[in-house]
Design a protein around this motif. Structure first.
Motif, PDB file in Angstrom:
ATOM      1  N   MET A 140       3.571   5.863 114.370  1.00 13.11           N
ATOM      2  CA  MET A 140       2.427   6.497 115.030  1.00 13.11           C
ATOM      3  C   MET A 140       1.217   6.421 114.114  1.00 13.11           C
ATOM      4  N   GLN A 141       0.065   6.080 114.696  1.00 14.20           N
ATOM      5  CA  GLN A 141      -1.117   5.834 113.867  1.00 14.20           C
ATOM      6  C   GLN A 141      -2.370   6.529 114.351  1.00 14.20           C
ATOM      7  N   GLY A 142      -2.350   7.072 115.553  1.00  8.86           N
ATOM      8  CA  GLY A 142      -3.560   7.675 116.097  1.00  8.86           C
ATOM      9  C   GLY A 142      -3.759   9.108 115.636  1.00  8.86           C
ATOM     10  N   THR A 143      -5.014   9.523 115.615  1.00  4.52           N
ATOM     11  CA  THR A 143      -5.377  10.916 115.367  1.00  4.52           C
ATOM     12  C   THR A 143      -5.856  11.514 116.684  1.00  4.52           C
ATOM     13  N   PRO A 144      -5.189  12.552 117.196  1.00  6.79           N
ATOM     14  CA  PRO A 144      -5.597  13.120 118.492  1.00  6.79           C
ATOM     15  C   PRO A 144      -7.080  13.509 118.495  1.00  6.79           C
ATOM     16  N   ILE A 145      -7.760  13.134 119.557  1.00 10.73           N
ATOM     17  CA  ILE A 145      -9.188  13.436 119.701  1.00 10.73           C
ATOM     18  C   ILE A 145      -9.378  14.938 119.861  1.00 10.73           C
ATOM     19  N   GLU A 146     -10.312  15.491 119.112  1.00  7.75           N
ATOM     20  CA  GLU A 146     -10.646  16.904 119.255  1.00  7.75           C
ATOM     21  C   GLU A 146     -11.538  17.111 120.469  1.00  7.75           C
ATOM     22  N   ALA A 147     -11.237  18.146 121.243  1.00 11.51           N
ATOM     23  CA  ALA A 147     -12.015  18.421 122.453  1.00 11.51           C
ATOM     24  C   ALA A 147     -13.438  18.810 122.082  1.00 11.51           C
ATOM     25  N   GLU A 148     -14.394  18.265 122.837  1.00 12.23           N
ATOM     26  CA  GLU A 148     -15.804  18.640 122.715  1.00 12.23           C
ATOM     27  C   GLU A 148     -16.354  18.770 124.135  1.00 12.23           C
ATOM     28  N   PRO A 149     -16.265  19.955 124.718  1.00 13.87           N
ATOM     29  CA  PRO A 149     -16.696  20.120 126.110  1.00 13.87           C
ATOM     30  C   PRO A 149     -18.173  19.786 126.301  1.00 13.87           C
ATOM     31  N   LEU A 150     -18.471  19.232 127.449  1.00 12.81           N
ATOM     32  CA  LEU A 150     -19.859  18.974 127.833  1.00 12.81           C
ATOM     33  C   LEU A 150     -20.561  20.284 128.166  1.00 12.81           C
ATOM     34  N   GLY A 151     -21.807  20.386 127.782  1.00 17.05           N
ATOM     35  CA  GLY A 151     -22.605  21.541 128.153  1.00 17.05           C
ATOM     36  C   GLY A 151     -23.283  21.320 129.494  1.00 17.05           C
ATOM     37  N   PRO A 152     -24.152  22.239 129.888  1.00 11.42           N
ATOM     38  CA  PRO A 152     -24.892  22.077 131.144  1.00 11.42           C
ATOM     39  C   PRO A 152     -25.868  20.905 131.056  1.00 11.42           C
ATOM     40  N   ASP A 153     -26.141  20.285 132.187  1.00 13.65           N
ATOM     41  CA  ASP A 153     -27.088  19.165 132.278  1.00 13.65           C
ATOM     42  C   ASP A 153     -26.770  18.035 131.306  1.00 13.65           C
ATOM     43  N   PRO A 154     -25.549  17.488 131.348  1.00 15.96           N
ATOM     44  CA  PRO A 154     -25.218  16.379 130.454  1.00 15.96           C
ATOM     45  C   PRO A 154     -26.057  15.147 130.768  1.00 15.96           C
ATOM     46  N   VAL A 155     -26.113  14.251 129.806  1.00 16.83           N
ATOM     47  CA  VAL A 155     -26.953  13.057 129.949  1.00 16.83           C
ATOM     48  C   VAL A 155     -26.425  12.131 131.049  1.00 16.83           C
ATOM     49  N   PHE A 169       2.316   3.877 125.942  1.00 15.80           N
ATOM     50  CA  PHE A 169       2.562   4.810 124.837  1.00 15.80           C
ATOM     51  C   PHE A 169       1.834   4.339 123.578  1.00 15.80           C
ATOM     52  N   ARG A 170       2.019   3.071 123.230  1.00 13.34           N
ATOM     53  CA  ARG A 170       1.386   2.549 122.020  1.00 13.34           C
ATOM     54  C   ARG A 170      -0.140   2.653 122.093  1.00 13.34           C
ATOM     55  N   LEU A 171      -0.708   2.211 123.198  1.00 13.86           N
ATOM     56  CA  LEU A 171      -2.164   2.173 123.313  1.00 13.86           C
ATOM     57  C   LEU A 171      -2.763   3.577 123.386  1.00 13.86           C
ATOM     58  N   ALA A 172      -2.067   4.494 124.028  1.00 10.89           N
ATOM     59  CA  ALA A 172      -2.549   5.880 124.059  1.00 10.89           C
ATOM     60  C   ALA A 172      -2.548   6.475 122.661  1.00 10.89           C
ATOM     61  N   ASP A 173      -1.508   6.184 121.890  1.00 10.47           N
ATOM     62  CA  ASP A 173      -1.463   6.667 120.505  1.00 10.47           C
ATOM     63  C   ASP A 173      -2.633   6.108 119.707  1.00 10.47           C
ATOM     64  N   ARG A 174      -2.850   4.799 119.785  1.00  5.09           N
ATOM     65  CA  ARG A 174      -3.906   4.164 118.990  1.00  5.09           C
ATOM     66  C   ARG A 174      -5.294   4.691 119.355  1.00  5.09           C
ATOM     67  N   PRO A 188       1.723  14.353 119.226  1.00  9.88           N
ATOM     68  CA  PRO A 188       2.573  13.175 119.054  1.00  9.88           C
ATOM     69  C   PRO A 188       4.069  13.483 119.038  1.00  9.88           C
ATOM     70  N   ASP A 189       4.462  14.631 118.476  1.00 10.52           N
ATOM     71  CA  ASP A 189       5.892  14.982 118.453  1.00 10.52           C
ATOM     72  C   ASP A 189       6.435  15.125 119.877  1.00 10.52           C
TER      73      ASP A 189
END
Length: 383
Positions: free
Chosen positions: A17-32, A354-359, A366-367
């Protein structure tokens, strides 16, 4: 962490396994960019309904996923083909889904699929039959305060004889809409029954018809979602849309560059792939809103190989990959789909997903993903 995965010759090889899970960053009001995720549904695996029949849903798990999307600041495109609309999810169940989402998330940005799927193409004898079918769904969704995505109609393909037939039907349907709608041009690769929509299989001719519909009813149209998996066609249409009409990309192959745009404009998004990519989508659009286009591309570009795999031909089976990833990420306890659609892709497809989602950093735990991937392989006789 490692997992033994089968290669193309069937032999097992360790995958680190090689990916680092993306941290959530919610969109605010009036996104671009306006960003919709076309959301999947979760089947109830305990029903005694035959899998070849209409869907029986696990409503709580289905709503959990919608809360996840809304919590990221994404809009929800409800009861669309990603939810197996017309492919396991019938109109009464779709309307119940729309009602529940409206009650669960009254403040979320939700547009709802409105079509003619309760009218089978063989039963459609005239344009009036199609009009009545559309009007029934328009009225039912608007009665509960829902916004509309006017979906392409298999029945209209059957009975329309010329471009003017499409123009007249859409004009009547749009006249009955109380707020601007999103139109939906779904290509034949997603639904072969829609081949030749707008009365032509030639893009240039079909484009003139849909532009006539939009141009004659611009006050009733918020935008159009184009799902042709051809960025050049989308860009050509985008540049010809009337002022104020949004282009919503439905191109699950080329979405980063279409959303980023060019010197002439850009696309908003209404994408099935933004169901499993929701965390990446919200983070990327937030980056774009800060003027960080390089960060936007760094977040989204690594997801494209996965998207192209999920939506590979036969494209209509893309929901299988989407629900597989929802299961790996813990949004549902099982990998069972309406109509038994979990069987519509082979094991190597799931291994590559599975592989591509991890990357791409899309496996949130991941566990857990490893444990569930091993469970799936066990069903295929792999110890």
């Amino acid at each position: 962490m490692k997992i033994a995965l089968p290669g193309s010759d069937g032999s097992l090889k360790d995958y680190a396994m090689q990916g680092t899970p993306i941290e959530a960053e919610p969109l605010g009001p009036d996104p671009v960019r306006v960003v919709f995720s076309a959301a999947h549904v979760v089947a109830d695996p305990h029903t005694d309904n035959d899998p070849s029949g209409m869907a029986t849903l696990d409503w709580e798990a289905t709503m959990v996923f919608r809360r996840h999307l809304a919590g990221l600041g994404l809009g929800i495109a409800e009861a669309m083909d990603t939810a197996q609309r017309g492919m396991g999810l019938d109109w009464p169940e779709a309307l119940e889904l729309i009602r529940r989402t409206k009650a669960e998330l009254p403040d979320a940005v939700v547009f709802n699929g409105c079509g003619t799927d309760h009218l089978t193409p063989d039963d459609a004898q005239s344009l009036d039959d199609v009009r009545r079918a559309y009007m029934e769904q328009v009225e039912a969704i608007q009665d509960i305060g829902g916004r509309l995505i006017v979906m392409a109609s298999r029945a209209l393909v059957r009975v329309a004889e010329r471009p003017e037939d499409y123009v007249r039907v859409y004009e009547d349907v749009l006249a009955a809409c109380d707020r601007p709608v999103i139109l939906h041009w779904l290509g034949g690769m997603f639904d072969p029954a829609l081949e030749g929509y707008w009365s032509s299989s030639r893009f240039e001719d079909a484009l003139e018809t849909v532009l006539a519909v939009i141009g004659g009813n611009a006050a009733k149209v918020d935008g159009i979602k184009v799902s042709l998996l051809d960025k050049e066609k989308e860009i050509a249409m985008r540049r010809r849309l009337p002022e104020g009409i949004k282009m919503y990309t439905g191109d699950d192959f080329n979405y980063p560059e279409l959303i980023a745009g060019d010197e002439f404009g850009y696309s908003h998004a209404l994408l099935g792939i933004f169901d499993p990519l929701a965390v990446a989508a919200s983070k990327a659009v937030a980056q774009l809103g800060r003027g960080d286009e390089a960060g936007f591309r760094a977040t989204l570009d690594p997801t494209v190989p996965l998207a192209r795999l999920i939506f590979r031909a036969p494209t209509r089976y893309y929901k299988t990959g989407i629900v597989f990833l929802a299961w790996l990420n813990g949004f549902q306890k099982h990998f069972v789909m309406p109509g038994g659609a979990q069987s519509m892709r082979p094991l190597p497809y799931f291994v590559d997903c599975f592989r591509l989602a991890d990357r791409a950093g899309l496996l949130s735990d991941p566990d857990r993903a490893i444990t569930r991937m091993r469970t799936l392989m066990g069903l295929y006789g792999i110890a």
